[in-house]
Design a protein around this motif. Structure first.
Motif, PDB file in Angstrom:
ATOM      1  N   LYS A 104      -3.827  37.436 -36.687  1.00 49.13           N
ATOM      2  CA  LYS A 104      -3.364  36.633 -35.741  1.00 49.13           C
ATOM      3  C   LYS A 104      -2.817  37.388 -34.529  1.00 49.13           C
ATOM      4  CE  LYS A 104       0.279  33.115 -35.321  1.00 49.13           C
ATOM      5  NZ  LYS A 104      -0.974  32.225 -34.508  1.00 49.13           N
ATOM      6  N   ASN A 105      -2.348  38.652 -34.642  1.00 50.94           N
ATOM      7  CA  ASN A 105      -1.738  39.346 -33.654  1.00 50.94           C
ATOM      8  C   ASN A 105      -2.983  39.675 -32.552  1.00 50.94           C
ATOM      9  OD1 ASN A 105       0.791  39.271 -34.524  1.00 50.94           O
ATOM     10  ND2 ASN A 105       0.724  41.155 -35.449  1.00 50.94           N
ATOM     11  N   LEU A 106      -4.203  40.081 -33.037  1.00 48.21           N
ATOM     12  CA  LEU A 106      -5.034  40.390 -32.209  1.00 48.21           C
ATOM     13  C   LEU A 106      -5.709  39.370 -31.588  1.00 48.21           C
ATOM     14  CD1 LEU A 106      -7.773  42.178 -31.468  1.00 48.21           C
ATOM     15  CD2 LEU A 106      -8.972  41.439 -33.527  1.00 48.21           C
ATOM     16  N   GLU A 166      -4.018  36.812 -30.615  1.00 47.44           N
ATOM     17  CA  GLU A 166      -3.168  36.286 -29.523  1.00 47.44           C
ATOM     18  C   GLU A 166      -3.236  37.298 -28.305  1.00 47.44           C
ATOM     19  OE1 GLU A 166       0.711  36.780 -31.458  1.00 47.44           O
ATOM     20  OE2 GLU A 166       0.591  34.424 -32.089  1.00 47.44           O
ATOM     21  N   SER A 167      -3.321  38.583 -28.553  1.00 45.73           N
ATOM     22  CA  SER A 167      -3.686  39.714 -27.657  1.00 45.73           C
ATOM     23  C   SER A 167      -4.860  39.484 -26.700  1.00 45.73           C
ATOM     24  CB  SER A 167      -3.740  41.275 -28.469  1.00 45.73           C
ATOM     25  OG  SER A 167      -4.046  42.008 -27.189  1.00 45.73           O
ATOM     26  N   GLU A 179      -4.504  36.180 -24.290  1.00 53.38           N
ATOM     27  CA  GLU A 179      -3.318  36.648 -23.417  1.00 53.38           C
ATOM     28  C   GLU A 179      -4.176  37.752 -22.270  1.00 53.38           C
ATOM     29  OE1 GLU A 179      -0.828  34.636 -22.478  1.00 53.38           O
ATOM     30  OE2 GLU A 179      -1.450  33.846 -24.233  1.00 53.38           O
ATOM     31  N   ASN A 180      -4.923  38.711 -22.905  1.00 49.75           N
ATOM     32  CA  ASN A 180      -5.359  39.525 -21.822  1.00 49.75           C
ATOM     33  C   ASN A 180      -6.467  39.079 -21.021  1.00 49.75           C
ATOM     34  OD1 ASN A 180      -3.752  41.453 -22.689  1.00 49.75           O
ATOM     35  ND2 ASN A 180      -5.223  42.473 -24.236  1.00 49.75           N
ATOM     36  N   TYR A 187      -6.900  31.679 -38.776  1.00 46.14           N
ATOM     37  CA  TYR A 187      -5.933  32.181 -37.714  1.00 46.14           C
ATOM     38  C   TYR A 187      -6.074  31.719 -36.296  1.00 46.14           C
ATOM     39  CZ  TYR A 187      -6.235  35.601 -41.462  1.00 46.14           C
ATOM     40  OH  TYR A 187      -6.031  36.145 -42.719  1.00 46.14           O
ATOM     41  N   ALA A 233      -5.000  31.402 -32.132  1.00 42.94           N
ATOM     42  CA  ALA A 233      -4.170  31.601 -31.077  1.00 42.94           C
ATOM     43  C   ALA A 233      -4.510  30.779 -29.652  1.00 42.94           C
ATOM     44  CB  ALA A 233      -4.294  33.063 -30.693  1.00 42.94           C
ATOM     45  N   GLU A 267     -13.838  44.658 -31.007  1.00 42.88           N
ATOM     46  CA  GLU A 267     -12.817  44.989 -32.137  1.00 42.88           C
ATOM     47  C   GLU A 267     -13.209  45.145 -33.374  1.00 42.88           C
ATOM     48  OE1 GLU A 267      -8.988  46.768 -32.429  1.00 42.88           O
ATOM     49  OE2 GLU A 267      -9.729  46.265 -30.431  1.00 42.88           O
TER      50      GLU A 267
END
Length: 305
Positions: free
Chosen positions: A2-4, A6-7, A10-11, A48, A50, A299
């Motif tokens: 989830k953090n990946l 979201e990043s 946004e990026n 997941y 985002a 990634e």
């Protein structure tokens, strides 16, 4: 994960300003070009999301994957590919020259508009209502979402302005590529393009395909491994219109885009991915969505090549 995600969202939001929303279908011009979201569905059923991953949009040409699966189920591989080819094209998805000059006997592939119309014409049913209901019920099953439905406003907008598709369909009728009532076939095609869902819904379709035709969350087989393989292969070669080669080189995931801003991707034996970003590049693909997929592929090393 989830953090990946979201990043990545946004990026890559910066890229949405580089494109434009589709305007040739008037109803699509009302979407927010700044929207961007992603959902990943693993074969273990975990999901997941985002960004704007729960926002609804019409899946448009992503529906060509659904109609192709139904046509293969109803008619078999040989009969489907007697009517439509399986080769990529360097021309736009709605090209008339492509059909008339280069391939008058049948459309190049099921992912361009002419090929998708020919594929839709092969969906079985005793009448128009039954065909429409079968298409909807199949979509509900492979998304696990019983609320999936047609967006009536987008459907009517497409029907009113779809003259290029009418030209393609009547040309194919004159050449014996499609049988039946042309306006009824077109009506079903406009309806399938107006199916409304979100990133989760299309990610679940991708997950089913990545699981070789078996729905991960239920264990039910809905298409054969062969049908799943055929669909994913055509997604690689033709799913991103005339940008499919570039997408394969730089991202390397079977994917299908739609001018509503969605991209459905399927990583074999790993995951399904749905992205949404209605700001499109000149080829008709989500510009922010493609950048998000590129980042995720890099990634997690998702390329199949």
């Amino acid at each position: 994960m989830k953090n990946l995600l979201e990043s990545l969202v946004e990026n890559n939001r910066i890229h949405v300003s580089e494109g434009k929303v589709a305007s040739y279908i008037p109803e699509l011009s009302k979407t927010n070009p700044s929207d961007l979201g992603i959902c990943v569905v693993g074969l273990d059923g975990k999901e997941y999301g985002a960004g704007d991953f729960e926002k609804k949009f019409t899946i448009q040409s992503i529906s060509k994957v659904i109609s192709l699966m139904l046509a293969l189920l109803d008619n078999g591989k040989r009969n489907v590919f007697e009517k439509v080819g399986m080769e990529p094209t360097g021309d736009s998805f709605n090209s008339i020259v492509n059909l008339e000059v280069k391939s008058p006997d049948k459309p190049f592939n099921p992912m361009i508009n002419a090929g998708a119309i020919a594929t839709t014409a092969l969906i079985g049913g005793d009448n128009q209502e039954e065909k429409s209901e079968r298409l909807l019920e199949f979509t509900r099953k492979i998304t696990g979402n019983p609320e999936i439905n047609y967006n009536e406003q987008v459907y009517l907008s497409e029907k009113e302005t779809g003259n290029r598709n009418r030209a393609l369909a009547y040309f194919m009728k004159s050449n014996g590529i499609i049988d039946g009532n042309v306006e009824e076939i077109l009506d079903l095609y406009f309806r399938q393009c107006s199916i409304e869902g979100n990133c989760r819904d299309i990610a679940r379709i991708g997950a089913m395909l990545s699981n070789d035709g078996v729905i991960p969350w239920s264990g039910e087989r809905v298409v054969s491994r062969e049908v799943s393989r055929i669909v994913k292969t055509i997604m690689v070669t033709c799913g991103m219109y005339d940008a499919s080669g570039n997408f394969a080189v730089h991202i390397g995931i079977p994917a299908k885009s739609g001018v509503g801003g969605g991209i459905m991707a399927s990583v074999p034996r790993r995951m399904g991915i749905g992205v949404y970003g209605p700001s499109l590049d000149e080829k008709g693909n989500s510009i922010g969505g493609a950048h998000v997929l590129k980042g995720l592929s890099d990634e997690l090393d998702l390329s199949i090549f």
